[in-house]
Design a protein around this motif. Structure first.
Motif, mmCIF file in Angstrom:
data_model
loop_
_atom_site.group_PDB
_atom_site.id
_atom_site.type_symbol
_atom_site.label_atom_id
_atom_site.label_comp_id
_atom_site.label_asym_id
_atom_site.label_seq_id
_atom_site.Cartn_x
_atom_site.Cartn_y
_atom_site.Cartn_z
ATOM 1 N N ASN A 174 -25.405 27.467 10.646
ATOM 2 C CA ASN A 174 -25.952 27.689 11.999
ATOM 3 C C ASN A 174 -25.082 28.616 12.854
ATOM 4 O O ASN A 174 -24.873 28.350 14.043
ATOM 5 C CB ASN A 174 -26.138 26.348 12.745
ATOM 6 C CG ASN A 174 -27.152 25.448 12.076
ATOM 7 O OD1 ASN A 174 -27.801 25.839 11.103
ATOM 8 N ND2 ASN A 174 -27.299 24.236 12.595
ATOM 9 N N LEU A 175 -24.555 29.665 12.259
ATOM 10 C CA LEU A 175 -23.710 30.585 13.027
ATOM 11 C C LEU A 175 -24.166 32.042 12.947
ATOM 12 O O LEU A 175 -23.421 32.933 13.345
ATOM 13 C CB LEU A 175 -22.257 30.511 12.531
ATOM 14 C CG LEU A 175 -21.424 29.315 12.985
ATOM 15 C CD1 LEU A 175 -20.021 29.415 12.406
ATOM 16 C CD2 LEU A 175 -21.352 29.220 14.505
ATOM 17 N N ILE A 176 -25.369 32.252 12.462
ATOM 18 C CA ILE A 176 -25.800 33.630 12.264
ATOM 19 C C ILE A 176 -25.800 34.418 13.582
ATOM 20 O O ILE A 176 -25.491 35.611 13.603
ATOM 21 C CB ILE A 176 -27.182 33.701 11.552
ATOM 22 C CG1 ILE A 176 -27.462 35.116 11.048
ATOM 23 C CG2 ILE A 176 -28.304 33.180 12.415
ATOM 24 C CD1 ILE A 176 -26.608 35.575 9.914
ATOM 25 N N ASN A 177 -26.076 33.726 14.688
ATOM 26 C CA ASN A 177 -26.093 34.431 15.980
ATOM 27 C C ASN A 177 -24.693 34.746 16.511
ATOM 28 O O ASN A 177 -24.547 35.343 17.570
ATOM 29 C CB ASN A 177 -26.845 33.600 17.017
ATOM 30 C CG ASN A 177 -28.318 33.479 16.655
ATOM 31 O OD1 ASN A 177 -28.863 34.363 15.986
ATOM 32 N ND2 ASN A 177 -28.955 32.385 17.046
ATOM 33 N N TYR A 178 -23.686 34.307 15.806
ATOM 34 C CA TYR A 178 -22.311 34.539 16.249
ATOM 35 C C TYR A 178 -21.563 35.474 15.311
ATOM 36 O O TYR A 178 -20.349 35.547 15.347
ATOM 37 C CB TYR A 178 -21.560 33.203 16.349
ATOM 38 C CG TYR A 178 -22.099 32.336 17.456
ATOM 39 C CD1 TYR A 178 -21.566 32.404 18.747
ATOM 40 C CD2 TYR A 178 -23.175 31.475 17.223
ATOM 41 C CE1 TYR A 178 -22.082 31.628 19.764
ATOM 42 C CE2 TYR A 178 -23.700 30.690 18.247
ATOM 43 C CZ TYR A 178 -23.149 30.774 19.506
ATOM 44 O OH TYR A 178 -23.653 30.007 20.528
ATOM 45 N N LYS A 179 -22.302 36.193 14.470
ATOM 46 C CA LYS A 179 -21.583 36.960 13.461
ATOM 47 C C LYS A 179 -20.708 38.053 14.023
ATOM 48 O O LYS A 179 -19.723 38.452 13.419
ATOM 49 C CB LYS A 179 -22.510 37.429 12.335
ATOM 50 C CG LYS A 179 -23.402 38.591 12.605
ATOM 51 C CD LYS A 179 -24.364 38.726 11.408
ATOM 52 C CE LYS A 179 -24.346 40.123 10.875
ATOM 53 N NZ LYS A 179 -25.436 40.369 9.918
ATOM 54 N N HIS A 180 -21.017 38.520 15.213
ATOM 55 C CA HIS A 180 -20.183 39.560 15.820
ATOM 56 C C HIS A 180 -19.175 39.002 16.824
ATOM 57 O O HIS A 180 -18.492 39.753 17.509
ATOM 58 C CB HIS A 180 -21.069 40.630 16.464
ATOM 59 C CG HIS A 180 -22.016 41.262 15.470
ATOM 60 N ND1 HIS A 180 -21.577 41.889 14.321
ATOM 61 C CD2 HIS A 180 -23.376 41.300 15.423
ATOM 62 C CE1 HIS A 180 -22.627 42.317 13.626
ATOM 63 N NE2 HIS A 180 -23.723 41.956 14.262
ATOM 64 N N TYR B 163 -26.475 34.677 4.461
ATOM 65 C CA TYR B 163 -27.025 33.426 3.939
ATOM 66 C C TYR B 163 -26.168 32.222 4.364
ATOM 67 O O TYR B 163 -26.686 31.212 4.842
ATOM 68 C CB TYR B 163 -27.131 33.495 2.407
ATOM 69 C CG TYR B 163 -27.638 32.220 1.789
ATOM 70 C CD1 TYR B 163 -29.002 31.951 1.743
ATOM 71 C CD2 TYR B 163 -26.744 31.274 1.266
ATOM 72 C CE1 TYR B 163 -29.472 30.767 1.191
ATOM 73 C CE2 TYR B 163 -27.211 30.084 0.709
ATOM 74 C CZ TYR B 163 -28.572 29.843 0.671
ATOM 75 O OH TYR B 163 -29.031 28.671 0.135
ATOM 76 N N TYR B 164 -24.864 32.356 4.203
ATOM 77 C CA TYR B 164 -23.997 31.209 4.488
ATOM 78 C C TYR B 164 -23.753 31.029 5.985
ATOM 79 O O TYR B 164 -23.581 29.893 6.446
ATOM 80 C CB TYR B 164 -22.705 31.281 3.672
ATOM 81 C CG TYR B 164 -22.991 30.967 2.221
ATOM 82 C CD1 TYR B 164 -23.219 29.654 1.813
ATOM 83 C CD2 TYR B 164 -23.113 31.967 1.272
ATOM 84 C CE1 TYR B 164 -23.532 29.350 0.494
ATOM 85 C CE2 TYR B 164 -23.426 31.686 -0.055
ATOM 86 C CZ TYR B 164 -23.632 30.362 -0.433
ATOM 87 O OH TYR B 164 -23.955 30.066 -1.735
ATOM 88 N N LEU B 165 -23.758 32.115 6.751
ATOM 89 C CA LEU B 165 -23.647 31.943 8.209
ATOM 90 C C LEU B 165 -24.904 31.264 8.745
ATOM 91 O O LEU B 165 -24.836 30.419 9.642
ATOM 92 C CB LEU B 165 -23.405 33.281 8.900
ATOM 93 C CG LEU B 165 -21.995 33.846 8.724
ATOM 94 C CD1 LEU B 165 -21.868 35.188 9.424
ATOM 95 C CD2 LEU B 165 -20.925 32.874 9.231
#
Ligand SMILES: Nc1ncnc2c1ncn2[C@@H]1O[C@H](COP(=O)(O)OP(=O)(O)OP(=O)(O)O)[C@@H](O)[C@H]1O
Ligand SMILES: [Mg+2]
Length: 211
Positions: free
Chosen positions: A116-122, A110-112
């Protein structure tokens, strides 16, 4: 004196580094259900004040009330990410002991997403820009949640669009009866946009100029 749990009160605070007096008899208070900007020039003592409140550097003198026992989330002036952990792990780490695993993971996403960083979680911190790392630190603090949110120049390097999106989210989450948000900044736009009240400081020694 009866303690007043609806306020965070700093009274008669002193702090020196060697011969240099950084904070001298400062008294200031904040209401729960308030969002405050602490605005002041570089070097005036803002970070020292926050670190003293957090117990990272002890004040030489003074009383703090209305803070102990509360859950405090912090975005430090340097983003303090673990370089060997992914974005997801960096955020998850602070949640692990506070939320069940599934809820913790939902919060991370939710917070990523919100920053706007959900695509960078890894991704690893070294693979991100300075502003992106800063956003990971913001996501981590917001996901951790808490009654007190302390932000030390958290928006440096961020463009206006993402900055206002994050500030809107913070207002939504911290404009509540039992919460306080303190934003340290020297950006007038941020100070005015986020907060209900702006405290103007000068120093050192740190002095409250006007509110
Ligand atoms: N560990 C330290 N040892 C000695 N002096 C220090 C230390 N930390 C800060 N200072 C001094 O205290 C003063 C206030 O520093 P502080 O980091 O609180 O300022 P600030 O208002 O947060 O500035 P900025 O906006 O640039 O972050 C500065 O003059 C600095 O030189
Ligand atoms: Mg500072």
């Amino acid at each position: 004196m009866v303690s007043d749990s609806s306020r965070l009160i700093l009274k008669g605070i002193y702090k020196s580094y060697g011969e240099q007096s950084i904070i001298e008899n400062l008294s200031v208070s904040f209401e729960y259900n308030g969002i405050y900007s602490l605005f002041g020039p570089s070097g005036c003592g803002k970070t020292t004040l926050l670190h003293g409140m957090l117990g990272i550097v002890p004040f030489d003198q003074g009383d703090i009330s209305g803070l102990s026992g509360r859950r405090i989330a912090v975005v430090f002036q340097e983003e303090r990410l673990l370089p060997w952990s992914t974005v997801e792990q960096n955020v998850l780490l602070v949640l692990k002991h506070h939320y069940p695993k599934e809820l913790a993971k939902q919060k991370v996403d939710y917070y990523l997403e919100a920053v706007n960083l959900i695509n960078y979680k890894h991704s690893y911190p070294r693979q991100l820009s300075g502003g992106m790392r800063q956003r990971v630190a913001i996501a981590r603090a917001l996901a951790y949640g808490g009654e007190v949110l302390i932000l030390d120049e958290p928006f440096k390097g961020l463009d206006i669009k993402i900055k206002t999106k994050i500030m809107d989210l913070i207002r939504q989450e911290y404009k509540q009866a039992n919460k306080i948000c303190l934003l340290v900044t020297h950006d007038r736009f941020e100070a005015d946009y986020l907060a209900d009240e702006v405290y103007y400081f000068e120093g050192p020694p740190l002095k409250l100029n006007k509110t």
